[in-house]
Design a protein around this motif. Structure first.
Motif, mmCIF file in Angstrom:
data_model
loop_
_atom_site.group_PDB
_atom_site.id
_atom_site.type_symbol
_atom_site.label_atom_id
_atom_site.label_comp_id
_atom_site.label_asym_id
_atom_site.label_seq_id
_atom_site.Cartn_x
_atom_site.Cartn_y
_atom_site.Cartn_z
ATOM 1 N N PRO A 6 -55.153 81.981 -7.824
ATOM 2 C CA PRO A 6 -56.708 82.920 -8.329
ATOM 3 C C PRO A 6 -56.853 83.016 -6.570
ATOM 4 O O PRO A 6 -58.083 84.548 -6.949
ATOM 5 C CB PRO A 6 -57.477 82.103 -8.897
ATOM 6 C CG PRO A 6 -57.018 80.540 -8.418
ATOM 7 C CD PRO A 6 -55.549 80.212 -8.165
ATOM 8 N N LEU A 7 -57.018 82.841 -5.592
ATOM 9 C CA LEU A 7 -57.223 83.548 -4.597
ATOM 10 C C LEU A 7 -56.182 83.698 -3.457
ATOM 11 O O LEU A 7 -55.798 82.612 -3.194
ATOM 12 C CB LEU A 7 -58.477 82.565 -3.819
ATOM 13 C CG LEU A 7 -59.374 83.393 -3.218
ATOM 14 C CD1 LEU A 7 -59.463 84.135 -3.436
ATOM 15 C CD2 LEU A 7 -59.928 81.982 -1.972
ATOM 16 N N PHE A 20 -59.110 88.729 -4.507
ATOM 17 C CA PHE A 20 -59.250 87.524 -4.784
ATOM 18 C C PHE A 20 -58.715 87.680 -6.554
ATOM 19 O O PHE A 20 -58.400 89.577 -6.513
ATOM 20 C CB PHE A 20 -60.656 88.066 -6.149
ATOM 21 C CG PHE A 20 -62.403 87.359 -4.919
ATOM 22 C CD1 PHE A 20 -62.121 86.086 -4.812
ATOM 23 C CD2 PHE A 20 -62.865 88.111 -4.502
ATOM 24 C CE1 PHE A 20 -63.620 86.075 -4.408
ATOM 25 C CE2 PHE A 20 -64.291 88.170 -3.483
ATOM 26 C CZ PHE A 20 -64.090 86.742 -3.010
ATOM 27 N N ASN A 21 -57.840 87.467 -6.818
ATOM 28 C CA ASN A 21 -56.777 87.286 -7.855
ATOM 29 C C ASN A 21 -56.633 87.118 -9.148
ATOM 30 O O ASN A 21 -55.616 86.551 -9.839
ATOM 31 C CB ASN A 21 -55.665 86.730 -7.518
ATOM 32 C CG ASN A 21 -54.127 87.263 -7.724
ATOM 33 O OD1 ASN A 21 -53.489 88.654 -7.050
ATOM 34 N ND2 ASN A 21 -53.090 85.990 -7.497
ATOM 35 N N ARG A 22 -57.831 87.442 -10.378
ATOM 36 C CA ARG A 22 -56.971 87.420 -11.115
ATOM 37 C C ARG A 22 -57.348 88.910 -12.027
ATOM 38 O O ARG A 22 -58.715 89.840 -12.354
ATOM 39 C CB ARG A 22 -58.253 86.393 -11.635
ATOM 40 C CG ARG A 22 -58.580 85.484 -10.966
ATOM 41 C CD ARG A 22 -59.418 84.261 -12.137
ATOM 42 N NE ARG A 22 -59.534 84.142 -13.614
ATOM 43 C CZ ARG A 22 -59.698 84.608 -13.880
ATOM 44 N NH1 ARG A 22 -61.450 84.248 -14.527
ATOM 45 N NH2 ARG A 22 -59.229 84.173 -15.547
ATOM 46 N N ASN A 27 -60.930 90.181 -12.283
ATOM 47 C CA ASN A 27 -61.265 89.539 -10.945
ATOM 48 C C ASN A 27 -62.743 88.813 -11.268
ATOM 49 O O ASN A 27 -63.380 88.482 -10.862
ATOM 50 C CB ASN A 27 -61.150 90.416 -9.742
ATOM 51 C CG ASN A 27 -60.345 90.555 -8.965
ATOM 52 O OD1 ASN A 27 -59.414 89.558 -9.467
ATOM 53 N ND2 ASN A 27 -60.432 91.550 -7.961
ATOM 54 N N LEU A 29 -65.506 85.962 -12.388
ATOM 55 C CA LEU A 29 -65.071 84.288 -11.440
ATOM 56 C C LEU A 29 -65.357 83.334 -12.562
ATOM 57 O O LEU A 29 -66.540 83.612 -13.552
ATOM 58 C CB LEU A 29 -66.761 83.820 -11.031
ATOM 59 C CG LEU A 29 -66.889 82.753 -9.747
ATOM 60 C CD1 LEU A 29 -65.793 83.585 -8.600
ATOM 61 C CD2 LEU A 29 -68.340 83.460 -9.564
ATOM 62 N N LEU A 33 -60.988 80.094 -9.153
ATOM 63 C CA LEU A 33 -61.389 81.258 -8.271
ATOM 64 C C LEU A 33 -62.626 80.288 -7.721
ATOM 65 O O LEU A 33 -62.387 80.546 -6.134
ATOM 66 C CB LEU A 33 -61.170 82.087 -8.949
ATOM 67 C CG LEU A 33 -62.056 83.560 -7.703
ATOM 68 C CD1 LEU A 33 -61.154 83.454 -7.478
ATOM 69 C CD2 LEU A 33 -62.120 84.194 -8.747
#
Length: 260
Positions: A6-7, A20-22, A27, A29, A33
């Motif tokens: 997720p990061l 941030f990798n969603r 992204n 939260l 994450l």
């Protein structure tokens, strides 16, 4: 995908970038994450070689607030766990010597906006949209939004931004003092990297004293602030960087700071 972190953490010399990798959720939260962000902040806080931090988001947005889908079964318990995790991370961010830059684009809403406001610099791509958003869900802000916003724009404007729940474009955000610069989207990466590189070459410990003095000034009397400035200056005088700065001044050359 379940195996996608997720990061993402990128290290280039003394600069650390947290991405941030969603992207599929803009992204938003969630707890995974938040936990990854806390772990990353603990690592950064313990590493004196880090001299600048850059926060950014993968895909179409910086961060579109909290992931409501992950909270739906028990909103109160999920919120307590998520927010308390982020609060620990923000305390570490607040105490850093290294300057923190938010590189924002797309949607910057709710917790995403609060997080950006807690950074030292916010650079936004043209077309970015900002919204405190909380009031539209029937709640108050979190992640330091109610602390940072009035300090940046004043109480009257902060109440307007937070209580009306309206969206603002990048130019409006710039005029209100929410961000530092608006950059053409295709230039955002290069501009933020250049700023991080410039900051990473600066006197890191002095940056830390300066950022804390500025933030703590709202909670101190003038005599207390004057004493804090004196104490900070005296502490700086003991650093290699200030010795280098003075030597460079008299040598009529550019200082070469080492962050010590």
């Amino acid at each position: 995908m379940p195996d996608t972190p997720p990061l993402l953490i990128h290290r280039h010399g003394s600069i650390v970038t947290l991405e941030f990798n969603r992207p599929q959720a803009l992204n938003a939260l969630d707890l995974a994450l938040a936990q990854a962000f806390l772990a990353a902040m603990r690592g950064i806080a313990a590493d004196d070689s880090v001299r600048a931090v850059l926060l950014k988001g993968a895909g179409r947005a910086f961060m579109a607030g909290g992931d409501l889908a992950s909270m739906r079964d028990d909103v109160e318990q999920a919120a307590r766990e998520l927010i308390s995790t982020m609060n620990q991370a923000l305390a570490l961010l607040h105490a850093l010597d290294a300057p923190v830059i938010a590189q924002v684009h797309g949607a910057v809403a709710g917790g995403g906006l609060s997080l950006a406001l807690m950074c030292d610099f916010v650079l936004a791509a043209e077309g970015t949209k900002f919204n405190m958003a909380y009031i539209n869900l029937g709640t108050n802000s979190d992640l330091g939004g109610s602390w940072a916003l009035p300090r940046l724009v004043g109480l009257r404007r902060a109440l307007e931004i937070s209580m009306l729940g309206e969206s603002y474009d990048a130019q409006q955000a710039l005029q209100m003092g929410l961000i530092n610069r608006v950059v053409p989207a295709q230039e955002l990466d290069a501009t933020c990297t250049a700023l991080a590189t410039r900051l990473a070459a600066g006197p890191t410990r002095a940056y830390g004293r300066m950022r804390r003095l500025m933030r703590q000034s709202f909670d101190r009397s003038l005599p207390e602030q004057l004493q804090a400035e004196l104490d900070g200056f005296a502490a700086s005088a003991r650093t290699a960087d200030m010795q280098e700065g003075i030597a460079a001044f008299f040598g009529k050359r550019k200082a070469e700071f080492q962050g010590r």
